[in-house]
Design an enzyme around this catalytic site. Structure first.
Site, PDB file in Angstrom:
ATOM      1  N   GLY A 227       0.842  -1.192   0.000  1.00 32.59           N
ATOM      2  CA  GLY A 227       0.000   0.000   0.000  1.00 32.59           C
ATOM      3  C   GLY A 227       0.871   1.235   0.000  1.00 32.59           C
ATOM      4  CB  SER A 228       0.052   4.743   0.700  1.00 30.13           C
ATOM      5  OG  SER A 228      -0.492   4.565   1.991  1.00 30.13           O
ATOM      6  N   GLY A 232       2.179   2.390   5.284  1.00 27.64           N
ATOM      7  CA  GLY A 232       3.260   1.437   5.588  1.00 27.64           C
ATOM      8  C   GLY A 232       4.094   1.908   6.768  1.00 27.64           C
ATOM      9  CD  GLU A 249       7.396  -5.490  -1.286  1.00 34.07           C
ATOM     10  OE1 GLU A 249       7.845  -4.747  -2.185  1.00 34.07           O
ATOM     11  OE2 GLU A 249       8.116  -6.223  -0.586  1.00 34.07           O
ATOM     12  CB  CYS A 283       3.273   0.064  -7.142  1.00 33.53           C
ATOM     13  SG  CYS A 283       3.473  -1.645  -7.657  1.00 33.53           S
TER      14      CYS A 283
HETATM   15  P1  NAD Z   1      -3.371   2.389   1.288  1.00 33.71           P
HETATM   16  O1  NAD Z   1      -2.069   2.496   1.986  1.00 33.71           O
HETATM   17  O2  NAD Z   1      -4.335   3.478   1.435  1.00 33.71           O
HETATM   18  O3  NAD Z   1      -4.141   1.052   1.770  1.00 33.71           O
HETATM   19  C1  NAD Z   1      -3.526  -0.229   1.680  1.00 33.71           C
HETATM   20  C2  NAD Z   1      -4.233  -1.173   2.652  1.00 33.71           C
HETATM   21  O4  NAD Z   1      -3.986  -0.742   3.988  1.00 33.71           O
HETATM   22  C3  NAD Z   1      -5.752  -1.230   2.499  1.00 33.71           C
HETATM   23  O5  NAD Z   1      -6.186  -2.560   2.721  1.00 33.71           O
HETATM   24  C4  NAD Z   1      -6.227  -0.305   3.612  1.00 33.71           C
HETATM   25  O6  NAD Z   1      -7.552  -0.585   4.037  1.00 33.71           O
HETATM   26  C5  NAD Z   1      -5.221  -0.617   4.701  1.00 33.71           C
HETATM   27  N1  NAD Z   1      -5.037   0.437   5.720  1.00 33.71           N
HETATM   28  C6  NAD Z   1      -5.170   1.774   5.567  1.00 33.71           C
HETATM   29  N2  NAD Z   1      -4.880   2.410   6.733  1.00 33.71           N
HETATM   30  C7  NAD Z   1      -4.537   1.444   7.620  1.00 33.71           C
HETATM   31  C8  NAD Z   1      -4.123   1.454   8.981  1.00 33.71           C
HETATM   32  N3  NAD Z   1      -3.984   2.590   9.678  1.00 33.71           N
HETATM   33  N4  NAD Z   1      -3.857   0.266   9.583  1.00 33.71           N
HETATM   34  C9  NAD Z   1      -3.974  -0.895   8.907  1.00 33.71           C
HETATM   35  N5  NAD Z   1      -4.358  -0.975   7.613  1.00 33.71           N
HETATM   36  C10 NAD Z   1      -4.638   0.179   6.975  1.00 33.71           C
HETATM   37  O7  NAD Z   1      -3.020   2.099  -0.260  1.00 33.71           O
HETATM   38  P2  NAD Z   1      -4.004   1.962  -1.493  1.00 33.71           P
HETATM   39  O8  NAD Z   1      -4.511   3.315  -1.862  1.00 33.71           O
HETATM   40  O9  NAD Z   1      -4.976   0.870  -1.262  1.00 33.71           O
HETATM   41  O10 NAD Z   1      -2.982   1.444  -2.630  1.00 33.71           O
HETATM   42  C11 NAD Z   1      -2.203   2.286  -3.418  1.00 33.71           C
HETATM   43  C12 NAD Z   1      -0.782   2.355  -2.886  1.00 33.71           C
HETATM   44  O11 NAD Z   1      -0.207   1.047  -2.867  1.00 33.71           O
HETATM   45  C13 NAD Z   1       0.145   3.177  -3.770  1.00 33.71           C
HETATM   46  O12 NAD Z   1       0.950   3.985  -2.958  1.00 33.71           O
HETATM   47  C14 NAD Z   1       0.988   2.126  -4.491  1.00 33.71           C
HETATM   48  O13 NAD Z   1       2.255   2.576  -4.924  1.00 33.71           O
HETATM   49  C15 NAD Z   1       1.098   1.075  -3.446  1.00 33.71           C
HETATM   50  N6  NAD Z   1       1.439  -0.227  -4.028  1.00 33.71           N
HETATM   51  C16 NAD Z   1       2.715  -0.696  -3.910  1.00 33.71           C
HETATM   52  C17 NAD Z   1       3.062  -1.903  -4.500  1.00 33.71           C
HETATM   53  C18 NAD Z   1       4.462  -2.455  -4.384  1.00 33.71           C
HETATM   54  O14 NAD Z   1       4.701  -3.595  -4.785  1.00 33.71           O
HETATM   55  N7  NAD Z   1       5.409  -1.704  -3.866  1.00 33.71           N
HETATM   56  C19 NAD Z   1       2.097  -2.647  -5.184  1.00 33.71           C
HETATM   57  C20 NAD Z   1       0.808  -2.142  -5.267  1.00 33.71           C
HETATM   58  C21 NAD Z   1       0.489  -0.927  -4.673  1.00 33.71           C
END
Ligand code: NAD
Length: 497
Positions: A227-228, A232, A249, A283
């Site tokens: 995720g973001s 993270g 990631e 990503c």
């Molecule tokens: P996000 O960080 O908003 O959410 C990711 C996950 O985390 C979701 O399931 C969300 O519900 C959960 N989450 C959010 N806040 C949380 C908290 N406080 N505690 C626990 N869980 C929580 O990301 P997104 O908008 O769903 O995805 C897009 C992001 O993911 C982009 O930044 C992208 O670059 C990244 N990404 C990275 C890769 C990689 O391999 N590096 C791959 C895919 C996506």
């Protein structure tokens, strides 16, 4: 309404949640509700944690890797049978075009081959003999894994976290993104039919509260998150305080370094296709393009032509190349950055607005910015929309310096006709995965991020090892002699020696 899932998969059963809260899934193309999923809450976190804890010492522990592979292969067979249905669902959930964006065949390939090849390269018991003495190094599953996934990789991302964990012997509690909460149920269905032991895979759709409850839960030994970088970082701090292992990631602002001899057409085609894949919500998008100043105009013109040729529209139409963004928030963020880019002095040479012909759906035009500098926010921050920033450089040293002038270090690419020069430049780029004239993750190599892009690896034997905990047993030389004469070197011998 196309989809309805009112129970959760916990402990090998379909369980009605305590509350009747539902998550609505909105189609990015039609802005209508296409399905509902039961939302997990804290009681379901407790149920799943207890189930996973029991599963840790259950029958899966005694399955050898071949038996584990057989179960996973049966699950893959079921997914293949439903591949048309799952593909359509992914398009409904994410807006990724059915013709090019789903990649379900690649996911199946990994389930059947890629993950197995990676796992079988890691010896579960290894005999080491040195001048210091002899030892067995045995690998054990790290424990219960909480897997938290984003919407943009949806099913593929869920599979990527789950299969290596299961092969290593770790029960998984999955918390998918609420935006793509339906597709993981197809994986649960497939595991259920394939005979995966109870508690080894549990699905808890929910928001940040469910994710946080998992990360802090005493039963959870490891958190694997995609995720973001912002979220993270929060999870790493919480998990670190509890001494839990984390694999993160996260986001990126990956660059394509175009060397002076790069062929125009294939370079532009590769960069624009990966950038506009998933409407830029990938990503590893090469969202910064570094072009030598002497070829700048030529490349800008070619990117404009490529972006103008992209068919934007209904993601269910096989001819569509780029669908909508995933939701209004993502489109507004893209619009905000386009405005910011203009204020910073960059020039929109293509796109930059909502397509007039598509009033419904979260669409945005493929957008190209010229006259971007590496200090601008559009060149530094992850937009996660269909926007390419073209930056000029003066000599290879300057190009590499500008590529590395980023808080992120996820991926990158070098485009050139001189492969040796490409490898030389790639070796100096600060990122976890760099392609020469290509781009994208592969299953046989680790693909982790540096800097704000994350901690640890996914893919390859390195990604598999993340789910293992080594234990060293120092032994006398005489016992090492016996093991050696029995043929033990560095090979798979099963979960228990
Ligand atoms: P996000 O960080 O908003 O959410 C990711 C996950 O985390 C979701 O399931 C969300 O519900 C959960 N989450 C959010 N806040 C949380 C908290 N406080 N505690 C626990 N869980 C929580 O990301 P997104 O908008 O769903 O995805 C897009 C992001 O993911 C982009 O930044 C992208 O670059 C990244 N990404 C990275 C890769 C990689 O391999 N590096 C791959 C895919 C996506």
């Amino acid at each position: 309404m196309l989809y309805k899932r009112d129970t959760l998969y916990i402990d090998g059963e379909w369980v009605s949640p305590v509350t009747e809260n539902l998550i609505e899934i909105i189609s990015p193309a039609t802005e209508t509700v296409i399905g509902t999923v039961a939302a997990a809450g804290l009681p379901e976190v407790e149920l799943a944690a207890a189930a996973a804890q029991r599963a840790m010492v259950g029958e899966w522990k005694d399955f050898d890797i071949k038996q584990r592979m057989e179960v996973i292969t049966r699950a893959a067979d079921q997914i293949e049978e439903l591949s048309r249905e799952i593909s359509q669902l992914l398009t409904w959930e994410m807006g990724a075009p059915i013709g090019s964006g789903n990649n379900l065949h690649a996911v199946l390939d990994r389930m059947r081959f890629g993950f197995f090849e990676a796992a079988t390269q890691v010896p579960f018991c290894e005999l080491r003999r040195t001048r210091e003495g002899a030892a067995l190094v045995k690998q054990f599953p790290v424990g219960v894994v909480a897997a938290i996934t984003p919407w943009n990789t949806a099913f593929g991302g869920v599979v990527l976290k789950t299969i290596p964990a299961l092969l290593a012997g770790c029960p998984v509690i999955l918390k998918p993104s609420p935006q793509t909460a339906i597709d993981p149920f197809y994986l649960a269905d497939a595991f259920d039919a394939a005979g995966l032991p109870r508690g080894m895979f549990n699905v808890l759709p929910g928001g940040a509260d469910v994710g946080e409850a998992l990360v802090t839960h005493p039963v959870v030994n490891m958190v694997t998150f995609t995720g973001s970088s912002h979220v993270g970082g929060i999870l790493a701090a919480v998990a670190g305080g509890k001494m839990k292992k984390v694999v993160l990631e996260c986001g990126g602002k990956s660059a394509a370094l175009v060397l002076a001899d790069a062929p125009l057409d294939s370079t532009v085609a590769t960069i624009s296709s990966t950038n506009f894949l998933y409407s830029g919500q990938y990503c590893r998008s090469l969202s910064r393009v570094l072009v030598p100043q002497e070829r700048y105009g030529e490349f800008v013109d070619a990117f404009v032509t490529a972006a103008e040729g992209i068919i934007v529209g209904d993601p269910m139409d096989e001819r569509t190349i780029m669908g909508p963004l995933v939701n209004e928030a993502q489109r507004s963020k893209t619009e905000k950055f386009v405005k910011l880019g203009l204020q910073e002095g960059a020039r929109v040479v293509c796109g930059g607005a909502r397509p007039g012909a598509l009033p419904t759906g979260f669409y945005f035009e493929p957008t190209v910015f010229a006259d971007v500098t590496s200090s601008m926010r559009i060149a530094r921050e992850e937009i996660f929309g269909p926007v390419i920033s073209i930056i000029s450089y003066d000599g290879v040293e300057d190009g590499i310096q500008q590529v590395n002038d980023s808080g992120y270090g996820l991926a990158g690419a070098v485009f050139t006709d001189d492969y040796a020069a490409g490898v030389e430049a790639a070796s100096r780029i600060e990122a976890g995965l760099i392609g020469i004239n290509t781009q994208g993750a592969k299953e046989f190599v680790p693909c982790g991020g540096l800097k704000l892009s994350g901690i640890g690896d996914e893919h390859g034997p390195e990604g598999f090892r993340e789910f293992l905990q080594p234990k060293s047993i120092l032994i006398p030389d005489s016992l090492a002699d016996e093991y050696e004469s029995d043929g033990l070197h560095s090979s798979w011998v099963g979960p228990e020696l």
